[in-house]
Scaffold this motif. Sequence first.
Motif, PDB file in Angstrom:
ATOM      1  N   GLY A   7       0.829  -1.215   0.000  1.00  0.00           N
ATOM      2  CA  GLY A   7       0.000   0.000   0.000  1.00  0.00           C
ATOM      3  C   GLY A   7       0.855   1.253   0.000  1.00  0.00           C
ATOM      4  O   GLY A   7       0.564   2.235  -0.698  1.00  0.00           O
ATOM      5  N   ARG A   8       1.926   1.232   0.776  1.00  0.00           N
ATOM      6  CA  ARG A   8       2.824   2.411   0.814  1.00  0.00           C
ATOM      7  C   ARG A   8       3.512   2.575  -0.547  1.00  0.00           C
ATOM      8  O   ARG A   8       3.701   3.697  -1.027  1.00  0.00           O
ATOM      9  CB  ARG A   8       3.879   2.302   1.929  1.00  0.00           C
ATOM     10  CG  ARG A   8       3.359   2.231   3.346  1.00  0.00           C
ATOM     11  CD  ARG A   8       2.177   3.109   3.621  1.00  0.00           C
ATOM     12  NE  ARG A   8       2.498   4.523   3.665  1.00  0.00           N
ATOM     13  CZ  ARG A   8       1.597   5.498   3.469  1.00  0.00           C
ATOM     14  NH1 ARG A   8       0.340   5.235   3.196  1.00  0.00           N
ATOM     15  NH2 ARG A   8       1.966   6.758   3.543  1.00  0.00           N
ATOM     16  N   ASP A   9       3.887   1.457  -1.174  1.00  0.00           N
ATOM     17  CA  ASP A   9       4.487   1.556  -2.514  1.00  0.00           C
ATOM     18  C   ASP A   9       3.486   2.169  -3.498  1.00  0.00           C
ATOM     19  O   ASP A   9       3.844   3.012  -4.320  1.00  0.00           O
ATOM     20  CB  ASP A   9       4.915   0.171  -3.024  1.00  0.00           C
ATOM     21  CG  ASP A   9       6.109  -0.381  -2.256  1.00  0.00           C
ATOM     22  OD1 ASP A   9       6.775   0.395  -1.543  1.00  0.00           O
ATOM     23  OD2 ASP A   9       6.358  -1.602  -2.348  1.00  0.00           O
ATOM     24  N   PHE A  10       2.250   1.711  -3.419  1.00  0.00           N
ATOM     25  CA  PHE A  10       1.198   2.228  -4.303  1.00  0.00           C
ATOM     26  C   PHE A  10       1.009   3.736  -4.070  1.00  0.00           C
ATOM     27  O   PHE A  10       0.688   4.496  -4.980  1.00  0.00           O
ATOM     28  CB  PHE A  10      -0.094   1.446  -4.018  1.00  0.00           C
ATOM     29  CG  PHE A  10      -1.247   1.699  -4.959  1.00  0.00           C
ATOM     30  CD1 PHE A  10      -1.078   2.362  -6.180  1.00  0.00           C
ATOM     31  CD2 PHE A  10      -2.529   1.252  -4.625  1.00  0.00           C
ATOM     32  CE1 PHE A  10      -2.162   2.579  -7.040  1.00  0.00           C
ATOM     33  CE2 PHE A  10      -3.608   1.465  -5.481  1.00  0.00           C
ATOM     34  CZ  PHE A  10      -3.419   2.132  -6.683  1.00  0.00           C
ATOM     35  N   MET A  11       1.208   4.169  -2.823  1.00  0.00           N
ATOM     36  CA  MET A  11       1.000   5.592  -2.484  1.00  0.00           C
ATOM     37  C   MET A  11       2.117   6.484  -3.018  1.00  0.00           C
ATOM     38  O   MET A  11       1.906   7.679  -3.238  1.00  0.00           O
ATOM     39  CB  MET A  11       0.896   5.727  -0.946  1.00  0.00           C
ATOM     40  CG  MET A  11       0.443   7.092  -0.451  1.00  0.00           C
ATOM     41  SD  MET A  11      -1.202   7.511  -1.092  1.00  0.00           S
ATOM     42  CE  MET A  11      -1.183   9.295  -0.882  1.00  0.00           C
ATOM     43  N   THR A  12       3.295   5.901  -3.243  1.00  0.00           N
ATOM     44  CA  THR A  12       4.467   6.721  -3.579  1.00  0.00           C
ATOM     45  C   THR A  12       4.225   7.747  -4.696  1.00  0.00           C
ATOM     46  O   THR A  12       4.531   8.924  -4.506  1.00  0.00           O
ATOM     47  CB  THR A  12       5.675   5.821  -3.932  1.00  0.00           C
ATOM     48  OG1 THR A  12       5.842   4.910  -2.857  1.00  0.00           O
ATOM     49  CG2 THR A  12       6.953   6.624  -4.128  1.00  0.00           C
ATOM     50  N   PRO A  13       3.665   7.339  -5.854  1.00  0.00           N
ATOM     51  CA  PRO A  13       3.503   8.360  -6.902  1.00  0.00           C
ATOM     52  C   PRO A  13       2.527   9.464  -6.513  1.00  0.00           C
ATOM     53  O   PRO A  13       2.559  10.544  -7.100  1.00  0.00           O
ATOM     54  CB  PRO A  13       2.950   7.560  -8.095  1.00  0.00           C
ATOM     55  CG  PRO A  13       2.429   6.289  -7.535  1.00  0.00           C
ATOM     56  CD  PRO A  13       3.208   6.006  -6.291  1.00  0.00           C
ATOM     57  N   PHE A  14       1.664   9.191  -5.520  1.00  0.00           N
ATOM     58  CA  PHE A  14       0.690  10.217  -5.137  1.00  0.00           C
ATOM     59  C   PHE A  14       1.239  11.164  -4.080  1.00  0.00           C
ATOM     60  O   PHE A  14       0.619  12.179  -3.781  1.00  0.00           O
ATOM     61  CB  PHE A  14      -0.593   9.567  -4.587  1.00  0.00           C
ATOM     62  CG  PHE A  14      -1.342   8.771  -5.618  1.00  0.00           C
ATOM     63  CD1 PHE A  14      -2.006   9.413  -6.659  1.00  0.00           C
ATOM     64  CD2 PHE A  14      -1.370   7.389  -5.559  1.00  0.00           C
ATOM     65  CE1 PHE A  14      -2.686   8.689  -7.614  1.00  0.00           C
ATOM     66  CE2 PHE A  14      -2.054   6.657  -6.520  1.00  0.00           C
ATOM     67  CZ  PHE A  14      -2.719   7.305  -7.552  1.00  0.00           C
TER      68      PHE A  14
END
Length: 216
Positions: free
Chosen positions: A96-103
Amino acid sequence: MATLYYFEGRGRGEFIRLCLSAAKIEFKDHFLYERAEFLKLIEDGKLLFNQLPLLEIDGKQLTQSNACARYVARKAGLCGKNEDEAVQIDMVSEGGRDFMTPFLPIGFKPEADVLADAKKKALPKYMPLFEKIAAANGTGYLVGNSLTLADLSVLEPLLACVEYFGMECFNDYPALKKVYETVTGLESISRFLKSSHRQRKNDERYVSEVKKVLAW
Ligand SMILES: N[C@@H](CCC(=O)N[C@@H](CS)C(=O)NCC(=O)O)C(=O)O
């Protein structure tokens, strides 16, 4: 009462706020507007890596946003009922944190090219993976049969997707949509989502304050 030292915006503070809200731990936001205040926190030895956010809780000074979130989640029993669940929750949370990175940079302010890039790369990469996890678990949560840190971690990028791309982003992902609806339907989370700092009214001021306080 816990205190979160950060800026008047989402950024790296938001995951902690989300966890505190889900854990029903009372907290207040201490917004930083002046560089002197940031330097004073460093001088006082409160920032382990000279970075914000800082969470003051239980007489401790915690930094590193993911560590803060996990501390709060652990206190509230949101880190699993046994070792197997705990490690699954950790893996999904990290995803989830990886998914958040671009945002995260556009946690400041949506920039069209960054958003387009997130839509083209992050969504097709992560949505099918989280769908698979949600479908295999089949309870409306990502791990086990109640809210955990995993759901909260994945909720943040899902909220960004919905905000920027609309509910259509779930078109091919029904199990993940169910997780989104289950979690956002919880009273603590729906109250959090209505709180004033989420309305983005102060975005421009927030960006200029971050730059001033951090001397960027
Ligand atoms: N891994 C850290 C990163 C924190 C971070 O980069 N904080 C920024 C503000 S959002 C900061 O304080 N930067 C100042 C610096 O690195 O000198 C976390 O997740 O808390």
